[in-house]
Design an enzyme around this catalytic site. Structure first.
Site, short mmCIF file in Angstrom:
data_model
loop_
_atom_site.label_atom_id
_atom_site.label_comp_id
_atom_site.label_asym_id
_atom_site.label_seq_id
_atom_site.Cartn_x
_atom_site.Cartn_y
_atom_site.Cartn_z
N ASP A 14 0.80 -0.97 0.10
CA ASP A 14 -0.01 -0.19 0.11
C ASP A 14 0.87 1.24 0.06
O ASP A 14 1.99 1.32 0.50
CB ASP A 14 -0.83 0.22 1.21
CG ASP A 14 -1.89 0.92 1.18
OD1 ASP A 14 -2.11 1.44 -0.24
OD2 ASP A 14 -2.44 1.31 2.29
N ASN A 62 -10.90 -2.50 -4.60
CA ASN A 62 -10.16 -1.24 -5.74
C ASN A 62 -10.74 -1.44 -7.05
O ASN A 62 -10.40 -0.41 -7.89
CB ASN A 62 -8.75 -1.90 -5.54
CG ASN A 62 -7.84 -1.75 -4.47
OD1 ASN A 62 -7.05 -2.50 -4.14
ND2 ASN A 62 -8.24 -0.83 -3.78
C1 IPE Z 1 -5.22 -2.66 0.22
O1 IPE Z 1 -4.86 -1.26 -0.02
C2 IPE Z 1 -5.37 -3.32 -1.04
C3 IPE Z 1 -4.13 -3.40 -1.47
C4 IPE Z 1 -3.04 -2.94 -1.14
C5 IPE Z 1 -3.98 -4.12 -3.03
P1 IPE Z 1 -6.26 -0.18 -0.23
O2 IPE Z 1 -5.54 1.23 -0.36
O3 IPE Z 1 -7.22 -0.54 -0.91
O4 IPE Z 1 -6.98 -0.41 1.48
P2 IPE Z 1 -7.68 0.73 2.11
O5 IPE Z 1 -8.93 1.24 1.33
O6 IPE Z 1 -6.75 1.84 2.47
O7 IPE Z 1 -8.12 0.01 3.19
C1 IPE Z 2 -1.80 0.38 -3.23
O1 IPE Z 2 -1.37 1.62 -3.40
C2 IPE Z 2 -2.04 -0.37 -4.74
C3 IPE Z 2 -3.44 -0.67 -4.82
C4 IPE Z 2 -4.35 -0.59 -4.01
C5 IPE Z 2 -3.72 -0.96 -6.08
P1 IPE Z 2 -2.76 2.80 -3.35
O2 IPE Z 2 -3.26 2.73 -4.74
O3 IPE Z 2 -3.93 2.30 -2.37
O4 IPE Z 2 -1.95 3.91 -2.81
P2 IPE Z 2 -2.43 4.82 -1.69
O5 IPE Z 2 -2.85 4.34 -0.32
O6 IPE Z 2 -3.67 5.67 -2.29
O7 IPE Z 2 -1.39 5.73 -1.31
MG MG Z 3 -4.18 2.60 -0.26
#
Ligand code: IPE
Ligand code: IPE
Ligand code: MG
Length: 229
Positions: A14, A62
């Site tokens: 993340d 996502n």
């Molecule tokens: C969790 O990250 C999913 C992945 C890293 C693939 P998110 O960014 O989607 O999680 P939340 O929304 O902060 O819980």
């Molecule tokens: C994790 O990074 C990757 C995916 C969930 C696809 P994020 O896209 O959630 O990155 P932040 O949390 O917005 O920084």
């Molecule tokens: Mg994230």
């Protein structure tokens, strides 16, 4: 002290979006940087002696992100599964993907299938990518299979109905990017995982930072409900 190496490490990758935002770059640039880091980190993880590595790349939730971001992510998956399979093959790492692949574009699902097929039998380790994965959905699908079969399940037979069938439970679960939550990742399988949270955004989660998690893991006493030393 003898260094205990986890057999299975799972990582919630993340922080790509925030990494890009901090640099005034589009979110897609963060995902590209994340993919680059993911490729090197997974090599390092197997070099450390870990046998199973599960990386959370995309959750079912996502998939509700804007289409533009999803297209960028799908493009990166296409690239990953076409360019990286040869290296994994050479390194004797097999690829396995868990998640609801029906939710992905057809061509992405096809390159994933080819990647799994071509790396089959790689005996040094297994890289499990969780794509369009959600633990609650996985558990419900297992429950429904059991109900349909009129089956009364045990922990073992239930585990075998999950997409992680045959994969040992994670010993160490790492989440990068500052949040302290599981976000629908391996909820059943992580019942006794050691949890490690770091503020490092995923593109900044270096091999050295990973080594810190290994040190922390080696210092943990895993009691599994028993009385400690
Ligand atoms: C969790 O990250 C999913 C992945 C890293 C693939 P998110 O960014 O989607 O999680 P939340 O929304 O902060 O819980
Ligand atoms: C994790 O990074 C990757 C995916 C969930 C696809 P994020 O896209 O959630 O990155 P932040 O949390 O917005 O920084
Ligand atoms: Mg994230």
């Amino acid at each position: 002290m003898e260094k205990r190496i986890p057999k299975h490490v799972a990582v919630i990758m993340d922080g790509n979006g925030r990494w890009a935002k901090n640099r005034l770059l589009p979110r897609s640039a963060g995902h590209r940087a994340g993919m680059k880091r993911m490729i090197s980190l997974s090599e390092h993880i197997f070099d450390c002696g870990v046998e199973w590595c599960t990386l959370y790349a995309l959750s079912t939730e996502n998939l509700n992100r804007p289409q533009e971001e999803l297209d960028a992510l799908f493009g990166l998956f296409r690239e990953y599964f076409t360019k990286n399979v040869e290296t994994l093959k050479e390194k004797k790492i097999s690829l396995r993907v868990i998640g609801n692949l029906q939710l992905l574009p057809d061509d992405v699902r096809e390159v994933i299938g080819r990647g799994e097929e071509e790396t089959k039998g790689g005996a040094r380790g297994t890289l499990v990518l969780a794509i369009a994965y959600g633990a609650r959905q996985e558990i419900l699908s297992a429950v429904n299979s059991a109900v349909r079969a009129g089956m009364e399940v045990t922990e073992e037979s239930f585990s075998a109905l999950l997409s992680t069938e045959g994969i040992p439970d994670p010993d160490l679960l790492i989440r990068t990017g500052k949040e302290v939550r599981l976000s629908n990742f391996l909820l059943w399988q992580s019942a006794y995982a050691e949890l490690y949270f770091t503020g490092k955004l995923f593109p900044d989660f270096t091999d050295k930072e990973f080594d810190k998690a290994l040190v922390a893991y080696a210092e943990r006493e895993r009691r599994f409900g028993k009385i400690g030393k």
